[in-house]
Write a protein that holds these residues in place. Structure first.
Motif, PDB file in Angstrom:
ATOM      1  N   VAL A 138      14.250  16.351  -1.206  1.00 66.14           N
ATOM      2  CA  VAL A 138      14.625  16.248  -2.617  1.00 66.14           C
ATOM      3  C   VAL A 138      13.627  16.999  -3.497  1.00 66.14           C
ATOM      4  O   VAL A 138      14.012  17.658  -4.464  1.00 66.14           O
ATOM      5  N   ASN A 139      12.353  16.931  -3.128  1.00 67.04           N
ATOM      6  CA  ASN A 139      11.331  17.641  -3.895  1.00 67.04           C
ATOM      7  C   ASN A 139      11.573  19.144  -3.864  1.00 67.04           C
ATOM      8  O   ASN A 139      11.482  19.827  -4.899  1.00 67.04           O
ATOM      9  N   GLU A 140      11.892  19.680  -2.679  1.00 66.27           N
ATOM     10  CA  GLU A 140      12.189  21.113  -2.562  1.00 66.27           C
ATOM     11  C   GLU A 140      13.401  21.477  -3.411  1.00 66.27           C
ATOM     12  O   GLU A 140      13.406  22.493  -4.120  1.00 66.27           O
ATOM     13  N   GLU A 141      14.437  20.657  -3.355  1.00 68.63           N
ATOM     14  CA  GLU A 141      15.665  20.935  -4.104  1.00 68.63           C
ATOM     15  C   GLU A 141      15.402  20.945  -5.607  1.00 68.63           C
ATOM     16  O   GLU A 141      15.837  21.853  -6.325  1.00 68.63           O
ATOM     17  N   CYS A 142      14.687  19.933  -6.092  1.00 64.37           N
ATOM     18  CA  CYS A 142      14.450  19.829  -7.531  1.00 64.37           C
ATOM     19  C   CYS A 142      13.514  20.925  -8.033  1.00 64.37           C
ATOM     20  O   CYS A 142      13.724  21.473  -9.121  1.00 64.37           O
ATOM     21  N   CYS A 143      12.494  21.258  -7.243  1.00 64.52           N
ATOM     22  CA  CYS A 143      11.595  22.350  -7.645  1.00 64.52           C
ATOM     23  C   CYS A 143      12.342  23.679  -7.668  1.00 64.52           C
ATOM     24  O   CYS A 143      12.120  24.513  -8.546  1.00 64.52           O
ATOM     25  N   ASP A 144      13.231  23.886  -6.701  1.00 62.73           N
ATOM     26  CA  ASP A 144      14.004  25.119  -6.646  1.00 62.73           C
ATOM     27  C   ASP A 144      14.999  25.217  -7.802  1.00 62.73           C
ATOM     28  O   ASP A 144      15.136  26.266  -8.438  1.00 62.73           O
ATOM     29  N   GLU A 145      15.698  24.132  -8.080  1.00 63.03           N
ATOM     30  CA  GLU A 145      16.783  24.182  -9.049  1.00 63.03           C
ATOM     31  C   GLU A 145      16.303  24.071 -10.497  1.00 63.03           C
ATOM     32  O   GLU A 145      16.957  24.606 -11.396  1.00 63.03           O
ATOM     33  N   VAL A 173       0.854  -1.189   0.000  1.00 58.40           N
ATOM     34  CA  VAL A 173       0.000   0.000   0.000  1.00 58.40           C
ATOM     35  C   VAL A 173       0.887   1.234   0.000  1.00 58.40           C
ATOM     36  O   VAL A 173       1.715   1.425   0.897  1.00 58.40           O
ATOM     37  N   TYR A 174       0.710   2.061  -1.032  1.00 64.47           N
ATOM     38  CA  TYR A 174       1.482   3.295  -1.179  1.00 64.47           C
ATOM     39  C   TYR A 174       0.510   4.415  -1.505  1.00 64.47           C
ATOM     40  O   TYR A 174      -0.276   4.308  -2.436  1.00 64.47           O
ATOM     41  N   ASP A 175       0.557   5.465  -0.729  1.00 68.79           N
ATOM     42  CA  ASP A 175      -0.364   6.596  -0.904  1.00 68.79           C
ATOM     43  C   ASP A 175      -1.820   6.116  -0.888  1.00 68.79           C
ATOM     44  O   ASP A 175      -2.639   6.538  -1.705  1.00 68.79           O
ATOM     45  N   GLU A 176      -2.109   5.191   0.022  1.00 69.05           N
ATOM     46  CA  GLU A 176      -3.453   4.673   0.261  1.00 69.05           C
ATOM     47  C   GLU A 176      -4.003   3.851  -0.905  1.00 69.05           C
ATOM     48  O   GLU A 176      -5.208   3.611  -1.002  1.00 69.05           O
ATOM     49  N   ARG A 177      -3.118   3.412  -1.807  1.00 65.59           N
ATOM     50  CA  ARG A 177      -3.552   2.593  -2.937  1.00 65.59           C
ATOM     51  C   ARG A 177      -2.727   1.315  -2.994  1.00 65.59           C
ATOM     52  O   ARG A 177      -1.543   1.312  -2.649  1.00 65.59           O
ATOM     53  N   ILE A 178      -3.341   0.235  -3.465  1.00 66.52           N
ATOM     54  CA  ILE A 178      -2.625  -1.029  -3.640  1.00 66.52           C
ATOM     55  C   ILE A 178      -1.730  -0.930  -4.869  1.00 66.52           C
ATOM     56  O   ILE A 178      -2.190  -0.529  -5.951  1.00 66.52           O
ATOM     57  N   VAL A 179      -0.462  -1.253  -4.713  1.00 63.08           N
ATOM     58  CA  VAL A 179       0.479  -1.200  -5.832  1.00 63.08           C
ATOM     59  C   VAL A 179       1.248  -2.520  -5.925  1.00 63.08           C
ATOM     60  O   VAL A 179       1.419  -3.233  -4.934  1.00 63.08           O
ATOM     61  N   VAL A 188       9.513  13.764  -9.108  1.00 65.24           N
ATOM     62  CA  VAL A 188       9.991  13.335  -7.790  1.00 65.24           C
ATOM     63  C   VAL A 188       8.950  12.442  -7.111  1.00 65.24           C
ATOM     64  O   VAL A 188       9.294  11.416  -6.507  1.00 65.24           O
ATOM     65  N   ARG A 189       7.698  12.812  -7.203  1.00 70.05           N
ATOM     66  CA  ARG A 189       6.644  12.002  -6.577  1.00 70.05           C
ATOM     67  C   ARG A 189       6.619  10.590  -7.155  1.00 70.05           C
ATOM     68  O   ARG A 189       6.519   9.603  -6.422  1.00 70.05           O
ATOM     69  N   ARG A 190       6.709  10.499  -8.479  1.00 70.04           N
ATOM     70  CA  ARG A 190       6.698   9.162  -9.084  1.00 70.04           C
ATOM     71  C   ARG A 190       8.006   8.428  -8.805  1.00 70.04           C
ATOM     72  O   ARG A 190       8.014   7.198  -8.746  1.00 70.04           O
ATOM     73  N   MET A 191       9.095   9.162  -8.627  1.00 69.26           N
ATOM     74  CA  MET A 191      10.345   8.494  -8.267  1.00 69.26           C
ATOM     75  C   MET A 191      10.214   7.870  -6.878  1.00 69.26           C
ATOM     76  O   MET A 191      10.822   6.835  -6.592  1.00 69.26           O
ATOM     77  N   GLY A 192       9.418   8.484  -6.028  1.00 66.39           N
ATOM     78  CA  GLY A 192       9.144   7.882  -4.720  1.00 66.39           C
ATOM     79  C   GLY A 192       8.435   6.546  -4.873  1.00 66.39           C
ATOM     80  O   GLY A 192       8.781   5.567  -4.205  1.00 66.39           O
ATOM     81  N   LEU A 193       7.443   6.500  -5.757  1.00 66.36           N
ATOM     82  CA  LEU A 193       6.733   5.241  -6.016  1.00 66.36           C
ATOM     83  C   LEU A 193       7.674   4.215  -6.637  1.00 66.36           C
ATOM     84  O   LEU A 193       7.628   3.026  -6.294  1.00 66.36           O
ATOM     85  N   ILE A 194       8.540   4.667  -7.544  1.00 66.27           N
ATOM     86  CA  ILE A 194       9.514   3.768  -8.172  1.00 66.27           C
ATOM     87  C   ILE A 194      10.445   3.185  -7.111  1.00 66.27           C
ATOM     88  O   ILE A 194      10.750   1.987  -7.120  1.00 66.27           O
TER      89      ILE A 194
END
Length: 601
Positions: free
Chosen positions: A445-452, A201-207, A461-467
């Protein structure tokens, strides 16, 4: 092996033989680097700041100091670490020794300056000569995630220290760093389709563990190593084909019997048998692709060693199933309806993995721009150009060829997999302490990538978390395979697979490397780089965004006015607050009084 320490003068006077034969074990001590480190550490001490509050940053800090200062960085490691609430000299000493003895990890001294900058330490160089060692500082900005093709990192050595035994056997057949990386990530992706009885279960969904991969390289640079990974699932695919042949033969016999006795009202027409296969060719029509998925309970591996095969298929009217791939990544229901022949296909729970290899231009043909949803769903691994010819006659023994070795590994995996599937279903679980670290790391990491780069990187970044989560599932399952024959659990009971800290760490390290490569692809597809992948942009997204905000501000404004403009642009408030000080340092802004500012033209 202990590293030999050279002073700056020793390094300049070292004989060429030493430079050629001992470079990997030599750590040059550059006085300019040491001066800058000393300056930053003093400010850290004066302000009492902990620049590495989490374990991963602390480890990275150690490797960074080793890269720049070798043994001479040890005391700096203590001076910086002592601001952590539970600092222990013995443990810190042990960690630094481990960093010295490890093989680089791909982390440079720039990471030290990046961590300091993230904690609010000023990195303004005392003179222009020192600028080169700082982490891509231009116009007051840093660029940790933005790399040229030559700077893109490989997987760090720590990834290979505690791999599951089977994967360790697989990567031991590699002949270079890029070959090893390609085989590792290729094997993980190809095997991910086989664990359809594992979910979490990731982000309240079955994966499920399914992954998408695109290995990118110029012609002849080694992306063909991905084809070897296909051999790992060939025996399973072959068994399914043989089952299909038997079912087809039974169908033909039943159909013949039906035709022969059709006058007998008690005989029913036999149903057409399913087409069973694991590996699905990319050169399939959309309806054929969905039909095969449906026949295989939604399970399939789309594998192609030439990315053009898929991109050309997706461009055709009959083969445009790009939307199917986007939905299948999240196991959403996929369906297709054709007016001709009143055709309708529906797959309720697709579990599809994709493994592709191709050139940079083939990436563009498959994913025309960064807005395309496939971009964030794929793992990208870029094999950098290296001039040279390797020894193509390293072996003449067919039994020792890579093909033969991977066929043996495929047979072994098939044997382990049969019993694993027979055991029943499994649920994957990530312990709470690792969950906390995961959220903390991904947020940073999300803050860094959005900033840079820009705010649209958040989707990547969000999907990289799922990956990363899915890679943990694969690693945990493969590690479990070796013990499955000793497992006596009930077949009708779901067994829990708990992620080991080793597998968590490996998955996070792999995904951090993949994120560097994803940023590179994203910027290329966004038009921030020239057509060729190896040219670097002169300024990062954060600088352009700061200029946009500055130009929107009136000549005189309050903090409330500033916050309103920040909100209208969709920028992060805490990040934008730091920009005020940057504007003041750049001479673009002056503070009239508390909370009130004036632009300087």
């Amino acid at each position: 092996m202990s590293k030999k320490i050279f002073s700056a003068q020793d390094w300049e006077n070292a004989p060429s033989e030493i430079l050629q034969t001992h470079t990997p074990d030599i750590v040059p001590i550059c006085n300019k680097v040491k001066d800058d480190v000393e300056s930053v550490v003093r400010e850290i001490e004066q302000r009492g700041i902990d620049i590495a509050p989490n374990y991963k940053d602390w480890v990275e800090l150690g490797f960074a100091l080793v890269d720049g200062l070798g043994e001479n960085g040890r005391e700096y490691y203590h001076r910086i670490s002592r601001f952590y609430p539970t600092y222990q000299r013995e443990g810190t000493d042990k960690q630094y020794t481990h960093c010295l003895q490890s093989k680089g990890q791909g982390i440079t001294i720039r990471s030290f300056f990046h961590l300091a900058n993230q904690a609010g330490i000023s990195l303004a160089p005392s003179n222009k000569e020192h600028l080169s060692i700082l982490p891509n500082i231009q116009n007051g900005k840093t660029g940790k995630w933005i790399k040229s093709e030559e700077e893109l990192p490989a997987f760090p050595e720590c990834v290979f220290e505690h791999l599951p035994p089977f994967l360790n056997e697989v990567v031991n057949n590699s002949i270079s760093v890029d070959d090893r990386d390609t085989i590792l990530i290729g094997a993980i992706v190809c095997l991910s389709v086989c664990f359809h009885n594992v979910c979490g279960v990731y982000d309240e969904r079955i994966v499920y563990p399914n992954l998408y991969l695109f290995v990118v390289a110029d012609a002849g640079m080694g992306k063909g190593a991905l084809a070897l990974c296909r051999e790992l699932v060939v025996p399973i695919n072959r068994n399914l084909h043989e089952l299909s042949k038997r079912l087809e033969q039974e169908y033909k016999e039943a159909m013949a019997a039906y035709i022969k006795s059709k006058k007998d009202s008690g005989v029913t027409m036999p149903a057409e048998p399913p087409m069973r296969m694991l590996v699905i060719p990319a050169n399939s029509s959309a309806s054929s692709f969905l039909k095969i998925l449906g026949d295989n309970d939604g399970i399939g591996l789309l594998f192609e060693s030439e990315g053009d095969t898929l991109s050309q298929t997706l461009k055709s009217d009959y083969g445009n199933y790009s939307d199917v791939l986007r939905k299948a990544f999240h196991h959403e229901l996929v369906s297709l309806s054709r007016r001709k022949d009143r055709e309708y296909c529906e797959v309720p729970n697709p579990r599809v993995s994709v493994a592709l290899a191709g050139t940079p231009e083939q990436v563009r043909r498959l994913i025309p721009d960064a807005e395309n949803g496939l971009m964030s769903r794929f793992c990208f691994y870029i094999i950098r150009f290296k001039r040279g010819i390797r020894n193509v006659f390293a072996t003449s023994d067919i039994s020792q060829s890579k093909n033969a070795m991977f066929k043996l590994l495929g047979d072994k995996f098939c044997y382990l997999h049969e019993e694993f599937v027979r055991q029943g279903n499994y649920s994957f679980f990530l312990p709470s302490d690792l969950q906390e670290h995961f959220i903390e790391y991904l947020s940073r990491v999300n803050e860094e990538c959005c900033d840079e780069v820009d705010n649209k990187m958040q989707g990547v970044v969000r999907r990289m978390g799922l990956i990363a989560y899915r890679i943990m599932m694969v690693l945990t399952t493969i590690r479990h395979l070796e013990n499955v024959h000793r497992n006596s659990s009930s077949h009708d009971k779901t067994e829990q697979l708990v992620c080991h800290e080793f597998d968590y760490s490996i998955a996070m390290s792999i995904c951090e490397t993949l994120l560097y490569h994803a940023v590179f692809i994203y910027r290329n597809l966004s038009g921030n780089q020239s057509k060729r992948f190896n040219s670097a942009s002169q300024e990062t997204g954060i600088y352009a965004r700061r200029n946009t905000l500055y130009n929107m501000l009136p000549e005189t404004f309050t903090k409330k006015d500033y916050d309103a403009q920040v909100s209208s642009l969709g920028e992060n408030g805490s990040t934008a607050n730091k920009w005020i000080e940057a504007f003041i340092k750049d001479g673009k802004l002056c503070r009239i009084e508390q909370g009130k500012y004036r632009k300087i033209f």
